[in-house]
Design a protein around this motif. Structure first.
Motif, PDB file in Angstrom:
ATOM      1  N   MET A   1       0.819  -1.198   0.000  1.00  0.00           N
ATOM      2  CA  MET A   1       0.000   0.000   0.000  1.00  0.00           C
ATOM      3  C   MET A   1       0.862   1.262   0.000  1.00  0.00           C
ATOM      4  SD  MET A   1      -3.103  -1.074  -0.095  1.00  0.00           S
ATOM      5  CE  MET A   1      -4.003   0.378   0.384  1.00  0.00           C
ATOM      6  N   LYS A   2       2.047   1.173   0.632  1.00  0.00           N
ATOM      7  CA  LYS A   2       2.913   2.345   0.697  1.00  0.00           C
ATOM      8  C   LYS A   2       3.463   2.711  -0.676  1.00  0.00           C
ATOM      9  CE  LYS A   2       4.380   1.563   5.486  1.00  0.00           C
ATOM     10  NZ  LYS A   2       5.539   1.301   6.386  1.00  0.00           N
ATOM     11  N   ASN A   3       3.463   1.770  -1.609  1.00  0.00           N
ATOM     12  CA  ASN A   3       4.020   2.028  -2.942  1.00  0.00           C
ATOM     13  C   ASN A   3       3.003   2.605  -3.913  1.00  0.00           C
ATOM     14  OD1 ASN A   3       6.552   0.964  -2.173  1.00  0.00           O
ATOM     15  ND2 ASN A   3       5.858  -1.123  -2.613  1.00  0.00           N
ATOM     16  N   ILE A   4       1.760   2.769  -3.488  1.00  0.00           N
ATOM     17  CA  ILE A   4       0.741   3.326  -4.374  1.00  0.00           C
ATOM     18  C   ILE A   4       0.919   4.834  -4.461  1.00  0.00           C
ATOM     19  CG2 ILE A   4      -1.732   3.678  -4.704  1.00  0.00           C
ATOM     20  CD1 ILE A   4      -2.230   1.048  -3.300  1.00  0.00           C
TER      21      ILE A   4
ATOM     22  N   GLY B   1      -8.777   9.231   2.038  1.00  0.00           N
ATOM     23  CA  GLY B   1      -8.503   8.528   3.284  1.00  0.00           C
ATOM     24  C   GLY B   1      -9.602   8.590   4.321  1.00  0.00           C
ATOM     25  N   ALA B   2     -10.766   9.128   3.960  1.00  0.00           N
ATOM     26  CA  ALA B   2     -11.828   9.321   4.945  1.00  0.00           C
ATOM     27  C   ALA B   2     -12.491   8.007   5.342  1.00  0.00           C
ATOM     28  CB  ALA B   2     -12.882  10.291   4.411  1.00  0.00           C
TER      29      ALA B   2
ATOM     30  N   MET C   1      -9.611  -1.257   5.062  1.00  0.00           N
ATOM     31  CA  MET C   1      -8.152  -1.308   5.160  1.00  0.00           C
ATOM     32  C   MET C   1      -7.682  -1.072   6.588  1.00  0.00           C
ATOM     33  SD  MET C   1      -6.769   0.413   1.607  1.00  0.00           S
ATOM     34  CE  MET C   1      -7.800   1.900   1.687  1.00  0.00           C
ATOM     35  N   ALA C   2      -8.448  -0.276   7.354  1.00  0.00           N
ATOM     36  CA  ALA C   2      -8.087   0.015   8.743  1.00  0.00           C
ATOM     37  C   ALA C   2      -8.539  -1.076   9.703  1.00  0.00           C
ATOM     38  CB  ALA C   2      -8.686   1.350   9.166  1.00  0.00           C
TER      39      ALA C   2
ATOM     40  N   ARG D   1     -12.803  -8.593   4.277  1.00  0.00           N
ATOM     41  CA  ARG D   1     -13.135  -7.552   5.248  1.00  0.00           C
ATOM     42  C   ARG D   1     -14.294  -6.690   4.729  1.00  0.00           C
ATOM     43  NH1 ARG D   1      -7.775  -4.471   7.598  1.00  0.00           N
ATOM     44  NH2 ARG D   1      -7.107  -6.055   9.128  1.00  0.00           N
ATOM     45  N   ALA D   2     -14.187  -6.303   3.474  1.00  0.00           N
ATOM     46  CA  ALA D   2     -15.213  -5.435   2.881  1.00  0.00           C
ATOM     47  C   ALA D   2     -16.566  -6.131   2.854  1.00  0.00           C
ATOM     48  CB  ALA D   2     -14.793  -5.031   1.472  1.00  0.00           C
TER      49      ALA D   2
END
Length: 226
Positions: A1-4, A75-76, A107-108, A160-161
């Motif tokens: 995710m950090k690479n997006i 990110g909300a 994701m959280a 999860r979703a």
């Protein structure tokens, strides 16, 4: 995710109007609230993002003008939407409300129980027995198709979703609202995604707008005559 790559939100005004059929008359007020897809991330303007394309389709199907407003944030989560995004709404008496959220909560690792409580609190802001209003809750977008997400991460987030979607569907049934699931969405190609391969492209926003339009295809009688 950090690479997006981090893309910007859509440029330009967050509200506007459209009258596809040119018939005039009082507009139907459309409010779309939520996360980055409502902020138009991946599209150049809001007219070409989810809300703008939804407004065009709605105006065409109902043969009336649509005044639209898009209030979303990258990110909300539902908590942030309730505490921050709702306060940004410029036209607080919409005829139609579309809530698009859940990707960030999934994701959280937001639990279904907390998600349900958050969802009810946001919907309560628009539920009024004396004010006819259409409300649509969109399901979480299909993580399994996101090119930026590798296997098995995409499958993990999809599970999860789906648990959040189950709660959303139940809450909507209890409240008599529309819930739109993306669970049966066909596979999406690269053309439906923006440069980060995570957010929708203009074509992707159009595709998802059509899903939501189907839920709004049959206006309630009291709204059709408003």
């Amino acid at each position: 995710m950090k690479n997006i790559p981090r893309l910007k939100e859509a440029a330009g005004p967050k509200w506007g109007s459209v009258d596809v059929c040119g018939e005039g008359g009082p507009p139907c007020r459309l409010l779309v609230i939520g996360e980055s897809t409502v902020a138009g991330t991946g599209a150049p303007t809001h007219e070409l993002a989810l809300t703008g394309q939804l407004a065009v389709g709605l105006s065409a199907r109902r043969h009336r003008p649509v005044a639209w407003e898009a209030q979303g944030a990258n990110g909300a989560t539902l908590v942030r939407i309730g505490s921050e995004v709702l306060g940004l709404v410029q036209y607080p008496d919409p005829d139609i409300v579309v809530l698009v959220a859940g990707a960030n909560d999934a994701m959280a690792g937001r639990t279904p129980a907390h998600w349900g409580g958050d969802l009810r609190r946001i919907l309560a802001a628009f539920l009024d027995p004396g004010r006819p209003r259409e409300i649509v809750v969109a399901g979480v977008p299909p993580f399994r198709f996101f090119p930026a997400l590798p296997v098995p991460l995409n499958e993990f987030l999809e599970r999860r979703a789906s648990r959040l979607d189950e709660v959303s569907a139940r809450v909507c049934r209890e409240l008599g609202l529309a819930f739109v699931s993306f669970a049966d969405d066909p596979p999406l190609g690269e053309a439906y995604f923006a440069a980060d391969r995570f957010h929708p492209s203009v074509a992707g926003y159009g595709h998802w707008a059509n899903f939501l339009l189907d839920a709004l295809n049959e206006p309630r009688p009291e709204l059709a005559s408003a």
